[in-house]
Structure formats: C-alpha cells, structure tokens
Write a protein that holds these residues in place. Sequence first.
Motif, PDB file in Angstrom:
ATOM      1  N   LYS A   1       3.820  -7.924  10.548  1.00 13.81           N
ATOM      2  CA  LYS A   1       3.368  -7.227  12.012  1.00 13.81           C
ATOM      3  C   LYS A   1       3.089  -5.898  11.967  1.00 13.81           C
ATOM      4  CE  LYS A   1       6.781 -10.426  14.679  1.00 13.81           C
ATOM      5  NZ  LYS A   1       7.683 -10.338  15.339  1.00 13.81           N
ATOM      6  N   LEU A   2       3.599  -4.989  10.948  1.00 17.58           N
ATOM      7  CA  LEU A   2       3.481  -3.836  10.728  1.00 17.58           C
ATOM      8  C   LEU A   2       1.860  -3.481  10.049  1.00 17.58           C
ATOM      9  CD1 LEU A   2       3.889  -0.479  10.248  1.00 17.58           C
ATOM     10  CD2 LEU A   2       4.579  -1.322   7.825  1.00 17.58           C
ATOM     11  N   PHE A   3       1.365  -4.387   9.207  1.00 21.62           N
ATOM     12  CA  PHE A   3      -0.059  -4.198   8.760  1.00 21.62           C
ATOM     13  C   PHE A   3      -0.946  -4.647   9.892  1.00 21.62           C
ATOM     14  CE2 PHE A   3       2.534  -2.875   5.234  1.00 21.62           C
ATOM     15  CZ  PHE A   3       1.515  -1.815   4.473  1.00 21.62           C
ATOM     16  N   ALA A   4      -0.730  -5.769  10.545  1.00 23.19           N
ATOM     17  CA  ALA A   4      -1.663  -6.309  11.437  1.00 23.19           C
ATOM     18  C   ALA A   4      -1.807  -5.299  12.599  1.00 23.19           C
ATOM     19  CB  ALA A   4      -1.131  -7.665  12.127  1.00 23.19           C
ATOM     20  N   SER A   5      -0.604  -4.640  13.138  1.00 23.24           N
ATOM     21  CA  SER A   5      -0.718  -3.595  13.858  1.00 23.24           C
ATOM     22  C   SER A   5      -1.633  -2.369  13.761  1.00 23.24           C
ATOM     23  CB  SER A   5       0.687  -3.262  14.242  1.00 23.24           C
ATOM     24  OG  SER A   5       0.770  -2.059  15.330  1.00 23.24           O
ATOM     25  N   PHE A   6      -1.406  -2.071  12.283  1.00 21.11           N
ATOM     26  CA  PHE A   6      -2.201  -0.889  11.642  1.00 21.11           C
ATOM     27  C   PHE A   6      -3.841  -1.336  11.827  1.00 21.11           C
ATOM     28  CE2 PHE A   6      -4.304   0.475   8.077  1.00 21.11           C
ATOM     29  CZ  PHE A   6      -4.477   1.953   8.073  1.00 21.11           C
ATOM     30  N   ALA A   7      -4.199  -2.469  11.476  1.00 15.97           N
ATOM     31  CA  ALA A   7      -5.207  -3.018  11.399  1.00 15.97           C
ATOM     32  C   ALA A   7      -6.076  -2.577  12.822  1.00 15.97           C
ATOM     33  CB  ALA A   7      -5.508  -4.347  11.002  1.00 15.97           C
ATOM     34  N   ARG A   8      -4.952  -3.216  13.744  1.00 17.88           N
ATOM     35  CA  ARG A   8      -5.863  -3.100  15.203  1.00 17.88           C
ATOM     36  C   ARG A   8      -5.940  -1.578  15.601  1.00 17.88           C
ATOM     37  NH1 ARG A   8      -1.853  -7.290  16.006  1.00 17.88           N
ATOM     38  NH2 ARG A   8      -0.262  -5.634  16.394  1.00 17.88           N
ATOM     39  N   ARG A   9      -5.084  -0.754  15.205  1.00 19.44           N
ATOM     40  CA  ARG A   9      -4.960   0.573  15.720  1.00 19.44           C
ATOM     41  C   ARG A   9      -6.253   1.214  15.141  1.00 19.44           C
ATOM     42  NH1 ARG A   9       0.401   0.392  14.700  1.00 19.44           N
ATOM     43  NH2 ARG A   9       0.150   1.685  12.671  1.00 19.44           N
ATOM     44  N   TRP A  10      -6.641   0.936  13.958  1.00 19.04           N
ATOM     45  CA  TRP A  10      -7.512   1.658  12.897  1.00 19.04           C
ATOM     46  C   TRP A  10      -8.848   0.727  13.298  1.00 19.04           C
ATOM     47  CZ3 TRP A  10      -7.535   6.382  10.816  1.00 19.04           C
ATOM     48  CH2 TRP A  10      -6.204   7.089  10.792  1.00 19.04           C
ATOM     49  N   GLN A  11      -9.522   1.049  14.449  1.00 20.95           N
ATOM     50  CA  GLN A  11     -11.060   0.513  14.884  1.00 20.95           C
ATOM     51  C   GLN A  11     -10.878  -1.109  14.598  1.00 20.95           C
ATOM     52  OE1 GLN A  11     -13.456   2.525  11.928  1.00 20.95           O
ATOM     53  NE2 GLN A  11     -12.915   4.535  12.539  1.00 20.95           N
ATOM     54  N   LYS A  12      -9.836  -1.623  14.951  1.00 22.89           N
ATOM     55  CA  LYS A  12      -9.746  -3.037  14.751  1.00 22.89           C
ATOM     56  C   LYS A  12     -10.105  -3.675  13.702  1.00 22.89           C
ATOM     57  CE  LYS A  12      -9.378  -3.699  19.726  1.00 22.89           C
ATOM     58  NZ  LYS A  12     -10.184  -3.959  21.144  1.00 22.89           N
ATOM     59  N   ALA A  13      -9.980  -2.982  12.449  1.00 19.46           N
ATOM     60  CA  ALA A  13     -10.513  -3.121  11.146  1.00 19.46           C
ATOM     61  C   ALA A  13     -10.030  -4.698  10.702  1.00 19.46           C
ATOM     62  CB  ALA A  13      -9.931  -2.230  10.174  1.00 19.46           C
ATOM     63  N   PRO A  14     -11.082  -5.210   9.952  1.00 12.63           N
ATOM     64  CA  PRO A  14     -10.828  -6.671   9.244  1.00 12.63           C
ATOM     65  C   PRO A  14      -9.788  -6.740   8.581  1.00 12.63           C
ATOM     66  CG  PRO A  14     -12.948  -5.685   8.474  1.00 12.63           C
ATOM     67  CD  PRO A  14     -12.278  -4.875   9.635  1.00 12.63           C
ATOM     68  N   MET A  15      -8.717  -7.754   8.586  1.00  8.25           N
ATOM     69  CA  MET A  15      -7.881  -7.816   7.522  1.00  8.25           C
ATOM     70  C   MET A  15      -7.892  -9.389   6.967  1.00  8.25           C
ATOM     71  SD  MET A  15      -3.805  -7.528   8.208  1.00  8.25           S
ATOM     72  CE  MET A  15      -3.373  -8.768   9.160  1.00  8.25           C
ATOM     73  N   THR A  16      -7.775  -9.486   5.804  1.00  7.53           N
ATOM     74  CA  THR A  16      -8.133 -10.680   5.025  1.00  7.53           C
ATOM     75  C   THR A  16      -6.679 -10.888   4.623  1.00  7.53           C
ATOM     76  OG1 THR A  16      -8.921  -9.961   3.211  1.00  7.53           O
ATOM     77  CG2 THR A  16     -10.450 -10.804   4.679  1.00  7.53           C
ATOM     78  N   VAL A  17      -6.127 -12.185   4.342  1.00 11.11           N
ATOM     79  CA  VAL A  17      -4.970 -12.335   3.446  1.00 11.11           C
ATOM     80  C   VAL A  17      -5.480 -13.608   2.316  1.00 11.11           C
ATOM     81  CG1 VAL A  17      -2.659 -13.290   3.750  1.00 11.11           C
ATOM     82  CG2 VAL A  17      -3.519 -11.999   5.548  1.00 11.11           C
ATOM     83  N   ASP A  18      -5.201 -13.378   1.191  1.00 15.39           N
ATOM     84  CA  ASP A  18      -5.507 -14.265   0.174  1.00 15.39           C
ATOM     85  C   ASP A  18      -4.241 -14.396  -0.825  1.00 15.39           C
ATOM     86  OD1 ASP A  18      -8.322 -14.814   0.746  1.00 15.39           O
ATOM     87  OD2 ASP A  18      -8.432 -12.522   0.312  1.00 15.39           O
ATOM     88  N   PRO A  19      -4.115 -15.453  -1.468  1.00 17.01           N
ATOM     89  CA  PRO A  19      -3.046 -15.595  -2.546  1.00 17.01           C
ATOM     90  C   PRO A  19      -3.403 -14.570  -3.470  1.00 17.01           C
ATOM     91  CG  PRO A  19      -3.928 -17.762  -2.081  1.00 17.01           C
ATOM     92  CD  PRO A  19      -4.881 -16.750  -1.168  1.00 17.01           C
ATOM     93  N   LEU A  20      -2.251 -13.792  -4.244  1.00 15.14           N
ATOM     94  CA  LEU A  20      -2.342 -13.017  -5.350  1.00 15.14           C
ATOM     95  C   LEU A  20      -1.274 -13.639  -6.453  1.00 15.14           C
ATOM     96  CD1 LEU A  20      -3.907 -10.572  -6.459  1.00 15.14           C
ATOM     97  CD2 LEU A  20      -1.891  -9.243  -5.319  1.00 15.14           C
TER      98      LEU A  20
END
Length: 197
Positions: free
Chosen positions: A135-154
């Motif tokens: 939630k913290l990082f999804a919220s960050f992405a929304r606040r910062w220009q609705k930046a794209p966020m990808t989630v991949d296995p690492l």
Amino acid sequence: MSATQAITNVQVESDSTERIVAPGPEHAAEMWRIARDSVTLDLNPSYAYLVYCRDFSNTSRVAVVDGKVVGYIMGHLRPEKPHHLFVWQVAVDESYRGRGLAGRMLDELFGGVAASDDVHTVETTITDDNEASQKLFASFARRWQKAPMTVDPLFDEKHFPDGHDAEKLYEIGPIFFLDDELLAEVEEKRERAESLG
C-alpha cells in the motif's frame, strides 16, 4: 508549499518538531532498535545500519521528533542503473504509525535524490504477505504523477538459505520533474534539512 507537496498535490500535516533528514552514524542504533522492535522486519546486523548511515546517507532518511529517531528509510542507487533508487528498508516506530510518516519520508527522500542525482525510478522488493508495504508504494506511485508501477518475480524461496519468503520487485517510474523551479525548491529544502541535521 513544499516542492514535494506541489509535485504530488498532497498537503501534509505534521508536528512542527518533526524533521526528515539524511542520517548520520549517530542515528544508526535507533534505526536498528526500530527494526528490532517491529518484529516483522528482517533485522540486519547493527553494523549494516552504521554503514548505510555513513555510505548511503544521501539516499536514506530518518524522521526525528524531539531529538528522537522515530522512523527511517534505507536506500541506495543501483550501480547498474544509477537513475534507480532502491529502497532497502522502511520502518516507523510503533508509537508513530498511522500518521503517514512512512509516506512523507519516502516523498522527501525521492524528491531530494531526484533533484540532486537525476533519479527517476524507485525500486523495492516486497513479500506477498506485506500488505502495508504494498500500500505504501502503490500510494507513492499515485502521488508522484500516477507513475507506472510494475511487479515482477525477483527472488524465489529457493534463493534464500533460511526459509525467507519470495520477494517480488516493485518498480515505480519513470517519474520526471517537469519544472526547474520545483527542482530548485527541492534542492533548497534538502540543503536546509542538512544544515539543521
């Protein structure tokens, strides 16, 4: 209005005694204590916090209230991708949770690092059961220009020798400052915080 508030369009209410600054070695023991007391975070050796405070101070932050460290973010720039800020660990003292402090630290860290080091992407790894960090990082992405966020296995469980859960890579960006005036304001705020620290 701060540059972070202008860019993210978020108004932040905070205690007037709260400061978010780059950490020094004098903050490392309290950072270690917060991680230990959280019970949920991986506790690094105390030496790791000292090294981060010395070698990665410009890409890390501590929140200080009335002279006491109540939260921190440890991060570094990826050697292979120097425009990527990798956030290693985020923690807030239990008595200060629920006040938006982690989000403010992340905003201030990215705003300062992006202004001074031309960083445009944030990376972190999160386990599937860590909903607070997701939630913290999804919220960050929304606040910062609705930046794209990808989630991949690492890293799968098999990569860890100690039964650690799999870690997925969250990548947010690119995020670009569009206004030189905002960049200057972020830089000025960072310098002011360093002079107070």
